[in-house]
Write a protein that holds these residues in place. Structure first.
Motif, PDB file in Angstrom:
ATOM      1  N   ARG A 160     -17.081  39.089  18.570  1.00 28.58           N
ATOM      2  CA  ARG A 160     -16.867  37.669  18.856  1.00 28.58           C
ATOM      3  C   ARG A 160     -17.787  36.753  18.064  1.00 28.58           C
ATOM      4  O   ARG A 160     -17.563  35.552  17.989  1.00 28.58           O
ATOM      5  N   LYS A 161     -18.798  37.307  17.426  1.00 33.15           N
ATOM      6  CA  LYS A 161     -19.683  36.511  16.573  1.00 33.15           C
ATOM      7  C   LYS A 161     -19.158  36.401  15.146  1.00 33.15           C
ATOM      8  O   LYS A 161     -19.718  35.666  14.335  1.00 33.15           O
ATOM      9  N   ASP A 170     -10.045  42.625  21.550  1.00 34.13           N
ATOM     10  CA  ASP A 170     -11.379  43.124  21.218  1.00 34.13           C
ATOM     11  C   ASP A 170     -12.251  42.017  20.638  1.00 34.13           C
ATOM     12  O   ASP A 170     -13.431  41.903  20.956  1.00 34.13           O
ATOM     13  N   TRP A 171     -11.654  41.217  19.776  1.00 36.47           N
ATOM     14  CA  TRP A 171     -12.375  40.143  19.090  1.00 36.47           C
ATOM     15  C   TRP A 171     -12.970  39.159  20.091  1.00 36.47           C
ATOM     16  O   TRP A 171     -14.072  38.666  19.925  1.00 36.47           O
ATOM     17  N   ARG A 172     -12.220  38.889  21.153  1.00 37.54           N
ATOM     18  CA  ARG A 172     -12.695  37.942  22.175  1.00 37.54           C
ATOM     19  C   ARG A 172     -13.732  38.542  23.098  1.00 37.54           C
ATOM     20  O   ARG A 172     -14.623  37.854  23.564  1.00 37.54           O
ATOM     21  N   THR A 173     -13.615  39.821  23.384  1.00 39.68           N
ATOM     22  CA  THR A 173     -14.451  40.410  24.425  1.00 39.68           C
ATOM     23  C   THR A 173     -15.629  41.220  23.907  1.00 39.68           C
ATOM     24  O   THR A 173     -16.625  41.362  24.605  1.00 39.68           O
ATOM     25  N   ASP A 174     -15.545  41.759  22.714  1.00 39.04           N
ATOM     26  CA  ASP A 174     -16.618  42.575  22.159  1.00 39.04           C
ATOM     27  C   ASP A 174     -17.780  41.682  21.717  1.00 39.04           C
ATOM     28  O   ASP A 174     -17.583  40.736  20.955  1.00 39.04           O
ATOM     29  N   ARG A 175     -18.968  42.001  22.176  1.00 36.28           N
ATOM     30  CA  ARG A 175     -20.145  41.181  21.889  1.00 36.28           C
ATOM     31  C   ARG A 175     -20.399  41.037  20.387  1.00 36.28           C
ATOM     32  O   ARG A 175     -20.787  39.976  19.913  1.00 36.28           O
ATOM     33  N   TYR A 176     -20.198  42.092  19.631  1.00 35.48           N
ATOM     34  CA  TYR A 176     -20.405  42.059  18.185  1.00 35.48           C
ATOM     35  C   TYR A 176     -19.275  41.300  17.487  1.00 35.48           C
ATOM     36  O   TYR A 176     -19.515  40.408  16.682  1.00 35.48           O
TER      37      TYR A 176
END
Length: 182
Positions: free
Chosen positions: A95-96, A87-93
């Motif tokens: 990954r920031k 999720d951390w890599r792919t989620d737009r929110y």
């Protein structure tokens, strides 16, 4: 791997104990904003311990998400870590977010990063944050030459050494322990 410039977190599995500790310093640029931040959290009724480095708000978001994943996967730390990393890599929110985590239970010790890494560290020593290399060197030496010390004592000493060297690490150290599975 991300370079987090803000703290030092150390986890050591040694003998029948896993200990995770962190200093308490929070900085804003080159200024100490707070000296007693608690960067270690217990989850799942004390069965899992996490430590974070990086932006405090980002880290709290990740800890909440990790706890949700733990609940979804029956407390399986490795599965929860892998799913969070995805999720951390792919989620737009997500990954920031600028943070890293160390997570541990009685049998697993893992490092999680925003690049999608879920690492099982060598020598049962995990370190993150700006003082991590100093703390890791100290922990390796202590583990190799001081077998009479507990994991908790090694974590405290490693963090103390890092705090003497790294300007983003202080001596306000908090350590949590778990009994390790044999």
């Amino acid at each position: 791997m991300q370079k987090i410039k803000s703290t030092t977190v150390v986890a050591i599995k040694h003998g029948n104990q896993i200990a995770i500790g962190a200093d308490g310093q929070a900085t804003m640029g080159n200024t100490v904003a707070k000296s007693n931040v608690r960067k270690i959290r217990k989850l799942q009724n004390g069965k899992i311990v996490t430590g974070f480095a990086g932006s405090t708000a980002d880290a709290f978001t990740l800890i909440e998400r990790f706890d949700e994943k733990l609940n979804s996967y029956g407390g399986n730390i490795k599965r929860a870590a892998i799913e969070l990393a995805k999720d951390w890599r792919t989620d737009r929110y997500l990954r920031k977010l600028e943070a890293m985590m160390i997570v541990a239970d009685a049998s697993e010790l893992l490092i999680l990063s925003g690049t999608g890494d879920v690492l099982e560290p060598d020598h049962d020593i995990a370190t993150i944050g700006s003082g991590s290399m100093y703390a890791q060197a100290a922990a390796l030496a202590l583990k190799k030459h001081s077998s009479n010390l507990s994991a908790e004592e090694m974590v405290k000493e490693s963090l103390g050494i890092a705090a003497d060297i790294c300007i983003y690490t202080n001596h306000n150290i908090i350590v949590e322990t778990l009994e390790a599975a044999n």
